[in-house]
Design an enzyme around this catalytic site. Structure first.
Site, PDB file in Angstrom:
ATOM      1  CB  SER A  18      -7.847   3.290   2.835  1.00 20.52           C
ATOM      2  OG  SER A  18      -7.114   2.876   3.999  1.00 20.52           O
TER       3      SER A  18
ATOM      4  CE  LYS B  39      -3.937   2.050   2.549  1.00 20.82           C
ATOM      5  NZ  LYS B  39      -4.787   1.668   3.776  1.00 20.82           N
TER       6      LYS B  39
ATOM      7  CB  SER C 191      -8.632   0.966   5.710  1.00 20.35           C
ATOM      8  OG  SER C 191      -9.252   2.117   5.711  1.00 20.35           O
TER       9      SER C 191
END
Lengths: 413, 413
Positions: free
Chosen positions: B131, B62, B155
């Site tokens: 996210s 990420k 997330s």
């Protein structure tokens, strides 16, 4: 030294402009820092802000804390010229309170053991302590009224003791460690240095927006438990003298003072602190240690070499001890308001090859409790020795208030 | 999807070279990522390592997690072209375990709400969730066997549910968040995505050096408490169906399954999660919000605009509620081995304007307990819906084992 409280009062009264307040720090840096070496870099054009409780207050920031306007080199060639994109939250909090970031202060490499060239302002033949060497020395030398440091073992309280300044290592996570180079996420704590206890209290109140942290005048005498930390070995004569002097002064000022033994699990927590610290350090410094082994500061590299053997099992057991010790320590504060203990084994060691030993500090860092250094004794060579005032977790106001009480008591003839 | 366990077995047997294993991921990225948009950037020349349990495993990271070899842009123009000096500890742990970092996956700006352009591989008209949008989508689309995400509200678990992959949000601080852009230090947790529960378990075991986390075969049926989280409102029909299906399957496979009400203090913790999150976010994002207001992602900026009023007093009270709720939740696990609850209100919302709602996830992030997503239901449009298996703090192995049990149970006719 420059008192933050007095500076604020002069600014409030209009007898000192904020520009003049910052100007006196710039002048003091020009006068003293060539000798002391407390700053890695500073801004000759630093300007005061016009508003906020810390307007006119020039602050030095330990060089493991991110700043956008200054390089952040961590005391290591691995980060030579490193420029973070943004300011760490604690730096932004200073700015929002009106302070002026005047420069970055020296740090042992990655806030570990490898010393800086910074001199102790009280006696140039001695170390100022570490790892927050420059922050303690800059305040002690009268260059700035406030400085930020960090503590993982004893890196705020010990240099404060060696340099004869007040300092607080607040409760764990009262100040965010975001944007601060990580050594151990369970231990790392941002702290403040100032001339006197009330100065650091005002600074902490301003940057946390917690007015209750500012120490009130004329408080009730605290109930004090003296802790000698026998599990950490015996102190030097000067350390013992500092503790005795502070305890006696507090008693004469009306405190109940008695020696307290710590529960066995708390002593056990003292023993396992290095497991927590080094196990996490292997992860925190994985990139530096594995990709930049040759450039690593030798003392820290040696520590990591020696501590490779700790397993997740060892670590989990240590974390469990810490949790049980925190609980047991909480119960101790049902009997006393604060603990009083050694800030260091004694005065600052001679020379610059060692920054001293954190053995009387590390337990309290692991416990997460607020610790305030109060200068209490002057040893041979004009070297100060401090004591630590400790309150329960979250009791930063109590720790500061009791420390202010003891500081006042020590001034009495 | 690429199963990490199957990949490891093929590499061990010698039927797949590590280079071919990484090569199949590169090929899949070339084939699918123009459409899906799961990667911010990737390395077309990525090579396999020769040793380690994750050799041949291509991992997506990420883009709020620091990497030295790739830019780390946080999904925000404020960090355009930003290159951290080093790798985050969790990235180093992947490398040390033999994995290949193949690229950076898309993240909503600063891991908040502002969506990415990433599509849900199961139905391109829907969000993959956020996210950790790119990490969930890259695994779901069969591009990579393992990806790193982070969770502050929901997330990790929510995008895993929306994309039909397994994921774990481990116990708080099992994986270090050092070098991960901070949203809230009390909440931020690094998590893993994989095809199946055993895949994420193997990944987590390898990077933590904790072999006990790898899920064993043929385990005893866990005692399950079903939690509907009424305090978070009612789920959609598809969310309720997923929970019912998983509970029924577990019961048929031999588990004791009963509905459990949460203690009132735990419901209160659900309510105060936003106070902890936003109060800390104001500090974490102080530099971005105050120095780069116009460039801030609009949804996050709006949240910060609206939450300016939280005081240190509100925050302290919220932290106190969280501590008491963690204690009360611990006692719940004396009666059951794991909890089973919703991973999301239902299937992924249509369009890319919202990444969905974390209301069934946020409590467990605040509690710090390990959460595993297991796909349990397919809703209209081929959209998956998952359930969450939760164990006590530190019980990551139990959560994974029970999740594996439920995953197996769901396969039965």
């Amino acid at each position: 030294m420059i008192s933050l409280v007095e500076l604020q009062e002069s600014v409030d009264r209009g007898t000192l402009t904020t520009e003049a307040a910052v100007g006196q720090s710039l002048e003091a840096i020009r006068a003293h820092d060539k000798t002391i070496g407390a700053f890695v870099c500073h801004d000759e054009n630093a300007r005061a802000q016009g508003a906020g409780p810390l307007r006119g207050v020039a602050v030095g920031v330990k060089d493991i804390i991110d700043t956008a306007d200054f390089p952040t080199e961590m005391g290591s060639q691995i980060y030579r010229g490193h420029r973070p994109r943004g300011d760490a939250p604690v730096v932004m909090a200073l700015r929002q309170a009106g302070a002026t970031i005047i420069g970055k202060t020296t740090t042992t490499a990655f806030a570990a053991n490898d010393p800086t060239a910074t001199l102790n302002p009280r006696n140039h033949a001695h170390t100022p302590g570490g790892s927050s060497s420059g922050s303690a020395a800059a305040v002690a030398a009268g260059m700035i009224p406030l400085a930020l440091g960090t503590q993982t073992g004893g890196s705020v309280i010990r240099p404060a003791s060696f340099c004869g300044v007040a300092a607080i290592k607040p409760s764990y996570r009262l100040l965010p460690t975001v944007g601060v180079k990580c050594f151990s996420w369970t231990l790392d704590t941002v702290g403040l240095f100032g001339a006197k206890v009330r100065d650091v209290a005002r600074g902490l109140a301003a940057i946390t927006n917690r007015p209750e942290l500012a120490v009130p005048a004329g408080v009730a005498a605290p109930r004090i438990g003296v802790v000698t930390q026998g599990f950490a070995g015996a102190p030097d004569a000067s350390g013992a003298a500092a503790l005795q002097t502070a305890a006696r002064a507090a008693k004469q000022a009306g405190s109940s003072v008695r020696e307290l033994a710590m529960p066995e699990i708390v002593a056990e927590a003292w023993r396992i602190h290095p497991i927590v610290q080094e196990f996490e350090a292997h992860q925190s410094f994985a990139w530096e240690y594995r990709q930049n082994y040759d450039a690593m500061p030798p003392l820290l590299r040696g520590r990591l070499d020696e501590s490779k053997g700790f397993t997740p099992f060892d670590y989990d057991a240590a974390i469990d001890v810490a949790a049980r010790a925190r609980q047991a320590l909480g119960a101790v504060f049902d009997e006393v308001d604060v603990l009083l203990t050694l800030s260091a084994a004694g005065a600052a060691p001679k020379g610059l090859s060692s920054t001293g030993d954190p053995r009387y500090n590390r337990l309290w860092t692991l416990m997460g409790v607020p610790c305030v250094n109060v200068p209490a004794h002057i040893a041979e060579g004009g070297l100060p020795v401090g004591v630590t005032v400790i309150a329960r977790f979250g009791g930063d106001a109590q720790a500061l208030t009791a420390a202010g009480f003891i500081e006042d008591a020590l001034k009495r003839p």
